[in-house]
Design an enzyme around this catalytic site. Sequence first.
Site, PDB file in Angstrom:
ATOM      1  N   ASN A   1      -7.287  36.261   2.683  1.00 46.83           N
ATOM      2  CA  ASN A   1      -6.799  36.735   3.982  1.00 46.83           C
ATOM      3  C   ASN A   1      -7.350  35.857   5.103  1.00 46.83           C
ATOM      4  O   ASN A   1      -8.422  35.268   4.970  1.00 46.83           O
ATOM      5  CB  ASN A   1      -7.256  38.173   4.229  1.00 46.83           C
ATOM      6  CG  ASN A   1      -6.659  39.141   3.222  1.00 46.83           C
ATOM      7  OD1 ASN A   1      -5.839  38.748   2.402  1.00 46.83           O
ATOM      8  ND2 ASN A   1      -7.086  40.374   3.280  1.00 46.83           N
TER       9      ASN A   1
ATOM     10  N   ASP B   1      -7.363  37.202   8.359  1.00 50.53           N
ATOM     11  CA  ASP B   1      -7.451  38.127   9.492  1.00 50.53           C
ATOM     12  C   ASP B   1      -8.872  38.519   9.878  1.00 50.53           C
ATOM     13  O   ASP B   1      -9.083  39.209  10.878  1.00 50.53           O
ATOM     14  CB  ASP B   1      -6.630  39.392   9.190  1.00 50.53           C
ATOM     15  CG  ASP B   1      -7.000  40.016   7.835  1.00 50.53           C
ATOM     16  OD1 ASP B   1      -8.125  39.783   7.351  1.00 50.53           O
ATOM     17  OD2 ASP B   1      -6.145  40.731   7.267  1.00 50.53           O
TER      18      ASP B   1
ATOM     19  N   HIS C   1      -8.704  30.398   2.756  1.00 49.11           N
ATOM     20  CA  HIS C   1      -7.648  29.715   3.510  1.00 49.11           C
ATOM     21  C   HIS C   1      -7.902  29.702   5.003  1.00 49.11           C
ATOM     22  O   HIS C   1      -6.976  29.497   5.793  1.00 49.11           O
ATOM     23  CB  HIS C   1      -6.297  30.366   3.203  1.00 49.11           C
ATOM     24  CG  HIS C   1      -5.896  30.208   1.767  1.00 49.11           C
ATOM     25  ND1 HIS C   1      -5.504  31.259   0.980  1.00 49.11           N
ATOM     26  CD2 HIS C   1      -5.887  29.120   0.964  1.00 49.11           C
ATOM     27  CE1 HIS C   1      -5.238  30.817  -0.241  1.00 49.11           C
ATOM     28  NE2 HIS C   1      -5.474  29.536  -0.275  1.00 49.11           N
TER      29      HIS C   1
ATOM     30  N   GLY D   1      -5.777  43.315  -5.436  1.00 45.28           N
ATOM     31  CA  GLY D   1      -4.535  43.137  -4.670  1.00 45.28           C
ATOM     32  C   GLY D   1      -4.094  41.708  -4.483  1.00 45.28           C
ATOM     33  O   GLY D   1      -3.792  41.303  -3.359  1.00 45.28           O
ATOM     34  N   SER D   2      -4.045  40.940  -5.544  1.00 48.46           N
ATOM     35  CA  SER D   2      -3.551  39.570  -5.418  1.00 48.46           C
ATOM     36  C   SER D   2      -2.626  39.234  -6.577  1.00 48.46           C
ATOM     37  O   SER D   2      -2.924  39.569  -7.723  1.00 48.46           O
ATOM     38  CB  SER D   2      -4.713  38.578  -5.414  1.00 48.46           C
ATOM     39  OG  SER D   2      -4.214  37.245  -5.429  1.00 48.46           O
TER      40      SER D   2
ATOM     41  N   SER E   1      -4.982  49.270  -4.670  1.00 50.66           N
ATOM     42  CA  SER E   1      -6.414  49.479  -4.426  1.00 50.66           C
ATOM     43  C   SER E   1      -6.621  50.788  -3.654  1.00 50.66           C
ATOM     44  O   SER E   1      -7.468  51.599  -4.018  1.00 50.66           O
ATOM     45  CB  SER E   1      -7.021  48.299  -3.704  1.00 50.66           C
ATOM     46  OG  SER E   1      -6.306  48.017  -2.536  1.00 50.66           O
TER      47      SER E   1
END
Length: 291
Positions: A52, A54, A78, A191-192, A236
């Site tokens: 993420n 964010d 990233h 969650g990927s 999740s």
Amino acid sequence: MKTWLTLAIRQRYWLRSYLGYPPVRDALPNTTHCALAALQYASVIPRIITQNVDGLHHKAISHVWNRNQLDSGILELHGTLHRVHCKHGHDVSRNIFQDRISAANPQWHAYALELEKTGNRPRTNPDGDVVLEGVSYDDFVVPECPECLMDGLHNTNIKPHLVFFGESISQERKRRSYEDIEAGSRLLIVGSTLATYSAFRLVKHAIELQKPVLHLNIGPSRADGLPGVQKVDIASGDIIRQVTRAVLGTSAVQDNIIAELLRSGIVKRPPPDHSDEDYSTNRNTADMSSS
Ligand SMILES: [Zn+2]
């Protein structure tokens, strides 16, 4: 590899990102971020690698962790939307850069304030920008880097600290991500779909090192069927919080900071919009926690 953009593309990128940033700036961690923060605080999960951009893992734990703990405990594979830098490496916080854009573009600043006031903001996509239809970008001014200006250079080549599609992550970040995998006794992936290779290769690395790998994700992923990966097809959601309570036992109740983290976090996330291209969607819904 760094891709620096032409002026027209920079104008388009920064106007869309300028208008898209306030919801990213104001976003709050959800229950999964906070439960993982509780596990980090309790040293059960010493390191998180996130795809993420964010900054929400930081936000979930920044009130109880110092800068060094944040830097060593969370790797943003990233990059982040919250800092920007110029082509010559001058780095500044995103809030300061947003203010510079506002000052250089009073008409767009007024437009942004109007959007805030009416609550009529266009939807911000996971990469932190908005879609604008029928807009001319020609009059948008990308602010010059003031530090370059002090050296007599006019430089508007400014980017967020993101790994853009088609770019590679830096050697330093790659090295650190491998190091994080090697330091942990096991790997939990939350969650990927692991669609990006920079994440998938870390799973392969953990398997090569014979570390147990548990993968929580709804739907197919790139790691499905890989020997050594235990997959649980589940969101999740509240599961991480329940598991955290079970793992931490009495300290989940008796340690005030952990108890508070396990009460915190927004429950609902904005519904995903699958019209976005896969890279953005995948990149921004993934966490890998190594311990
Ligand atoms: Zn500069």
